[in-house]
Enzyme design. Structure first.
Site, PDB file in Angstrom:
ATOM      1  N   ARG A 111     -15.586  88.668  40.163  1.00  0.00           N
ATOM      2  CA  ARG A 111     -16.790  89.251  39.834  1.00  0.00           C
ATOM      3  C   ARG A 111     -17.956  88.144  39.892  1.00  0.00           C
ATOM      4  O   ARG A 111     -18.829  87.950  41.012  1.00  0.00           O
ATOM      5  CB  ARG A 111     -17.064  90.108  38.348  1.00  0.00           C
ATOM      6  N   HIS A 147     -18.800  80.875  27.925  1.00  0.00           N
ATOM      7  CA  HIS A 147     -18.816  80.985  29.462  1.00  0.00           C
ATOM      8  C   HIS A 147     -19.588  79.911  30.124  1.00  0.00           C
ATOM      9  O   HIS A 147     -20.891  79.775  29.958  1.00  0.00           O
ATOM     10  CB  HIS A 147     -19.670  82.267  29.869  1.00  0.00           C
ATOM     11  N   CYS A 168     -24.573  78.266  41.633  1.00  0.00           N
ATOM     12  CA  CYS A 168     -25.973  78.279  40.980  1.00  0.00           C
ATOM     13  C   CYS A 168     -26.746  78.488  42.098  1.00  0.00           C
ATOM     14  O   CYS A 168     -26.866  77.478  42.895  1.00  0.00           O
ATOM     15  CB  CYS A 168     -26.051  77.303  40.043  1.00  0.00           C
ATOM     16  N   ASN A 181     -18.797  78.150  38.176  1.00  0.00           N
ATOM     17  CA  ASN A 181     -18.407  78.360  36.700  1.00  0.00           C
ATOM     18  C   ASN A 181     -17.181  77.194  36.570  1.00  0.00           C
ATOM     19  O   ASN A 181     -16.786  76.700  37.518  1.00  0.00           O
ATOM     20  CB  ASN A 181     -17.478  79.573  36.852  1.00  0.00           C
TER      21      ASN A 181
END
Lengths: 321, 321
Positions: free
Chosen positions: A14, A206, A239, A248
């Site tokens: 995702r 996260h 990003c 991430n």
């Protein structure tokens, strides 16, 4: 913390794939999720039921959710932006919906094209729909450790958005370091405050590794009592403000560190690395994972061959420390 | 730890450049060291007085040492493998010599082409020479947190090599995670033991980010009382076993994290980033530094321009967390 269970939640299909220029074939997505299902995750964020126009990379959300083989013990969650998305997700029998808004007004406007209050109202509506089922509800609060436009976000601001969602009866909240602005002492303080104020909420951290601090921040969160982390296979998930920067926190690097430190993630690192090695073919480029390049700590090397004098023929390392 | 001083020691022009295929011009090396001298480091490892045949990248050690403008308050150290190197270094008036050997037999044989006892004897001889001057002596112990060929290294093994060098009267010891095998709980335990047993030695931790854990390991070392770290501008300094993997912990990322956490490194991060930005031209390729790509935490962005309805014309972020 020897043996303490830590819950690992995969977001690559995702949060990772949504940023990729190359469309990952539906069959490949399904095969990857099935492979990940066997790795020992607590949760997998499979896809996003956003508008196919907004995120074409995930336009096959239904097909993926229907195609995967769900196994006992793994929570299959999906991102849902509104009631339309929630209805699509519920029709696929998801275990959880993950809602998202930013705690910073600027970021919410930029990312979701509306103010925070409008987002909250929309998500409250979604929560109303989903609460009629037994599907769990998580809310991901973006920019909880800093906004790339506004800068610092007051801890009180984060806690008050948590409070509003807790009052609506959500099961979990994820504190997202959306653009890698978190730093260890900040993370520790925020996590302590959140754990204390919301002892019954399922809290997830996260992290993004945009500035290299994701694993250091993980240590700080662990110390503050957090036991649940999102992570992305291969470190996928860029990003947009930092082209070339990592995304991430990388799942295999997170699991590698946690297991070395004696935590029990339940995740099979060998399988994880094998799955990560498939990513470059799927997305058409290399992944940020350092561990995939370097191998695990104890993936040892043999000594270089020796010359007749018993000394290595070639210097394998440059002289240095 | 608000305001606690932390000593940052730059190794890019030695540990970094020695691994580079492209020779960095002597003038460029001098200009870079001079620039770094103004950044606020406690120590700069300028170069290595090894055989020019063994490490051609640093064949200009004398010229560099003579060319730089040394400033008050910075310790200028150099790597020295043997008495010949020590004599060359002393003739340049260095402040400190840094000796190196591995605590693992296999790594020492591979890297230095001799057994550990032979290395120790050779370094004892160097120490004898240098002790006749008022130049400080540091010993860098490679593979102190793991050997890529032997695997785990017992803490006792590391401590006993420290002991042998302490008895020879060295001023400092650097514990080197040469190939990025350290993990936080191991680092914490080793640092606690080392600080307790050698309270008067200047202890440095030298991390590599090969498996992404360098900043997490730094946190563990800080918590155990370590206040002195090697780091490499841009994250230069590869590991020959992991092509493409990052090298030494990146100075700007280390300083960025420490300053955010309230430590006082004395290093000017703006100047540091400007210096790091020069590296790709000098070495002919991109550097691992994430911070150089992403910018500092508070290097904020402006909001995207708005359409007539007051909403951003373009989605700057993909919808997500």
């Amino acid at each position: 913390m020897k043996g303490q269970p830590i819950f690992i939640q995969e977001v690559a299909t995702r949060d990772g794939f949504q940023n990729e220029a190359q469309f990952v074939d539906t069959d490949d997505k399904i095969a990857l999720v099935d492979r990940l299902s066997a790795c020992g995750y607590a949760k997998i964020e499979v896809t996003s039921f956003t508008s196919p126009k907004a995120i074409p990379a995930l336009r096959d959300a239904e097909a993926v959710m229907h195609g995967i083989k769900r196994i006992e013990g793994v929570v299959y969650t999906v991102l849902v932006p509104n009631t339309r998305g929630a209805e699509r997700a519920l029709s696929c029998g998801v275990d959880e919906v993950n809602l998202v808004m930013s705690v910073s007004e600027s970021h919410n406007r930029t990312n979701l094209r509306m103010g925070r209050e409008q987002s909250f109202a929309q998500l409250a509506e979604v929560i109303g729909v989903v609460k009629q089922t037994n599907v769990a509800i998580n809310v991901s609060l973006s920019t909880a450790m800093g906004c790339p436009m506004e800068g610092d976000i007051a801890q009180q601001e984060v806690l008050s958005w948590m409070q509003r969602f807790a009052e609506l009866g959500v099961h979990g909240v994820t504190l997202c370091d959306t653009t890698g602005m978190a730093f260890p002492s900040q993370v520790g303080a925020l996590c302590l405050a959140a754990c204390e104020r919301f002892p019954t909420l399922e809290l997830t951290l996260h992290f993004h590794n945009t500035r290299g601090m994701a694993l250091a921040n993980t240590l700080a969160a662990l110390e503050a009592g957090i036991d649940r982390f999102d992570a992305s296979l291969g470190g996928l998930g860029g990003c947009p403000y930092a082209p070339g920067a990592t995304g991430n926190v990388c799942t295999e690097e997170l699991v590698h560190m946690l297991e070395l430190d004696g935590y029990n993630t339940g995740v099979n690192l060998t399988e994880l690395l094998a799955a990560s090695a498939l990513l470059p073919r799927l997305i058409g480029h290399d992944v940020p994972s350092q561990l995939l390049k370097a191998g695990r700590r104890m993936d040892l090397h043999s000594m270089p061959s020796l010359a007749s004098d018993g000394r290595p023929k070639q210097r394998a390392f440059a002289t240095g420390a």
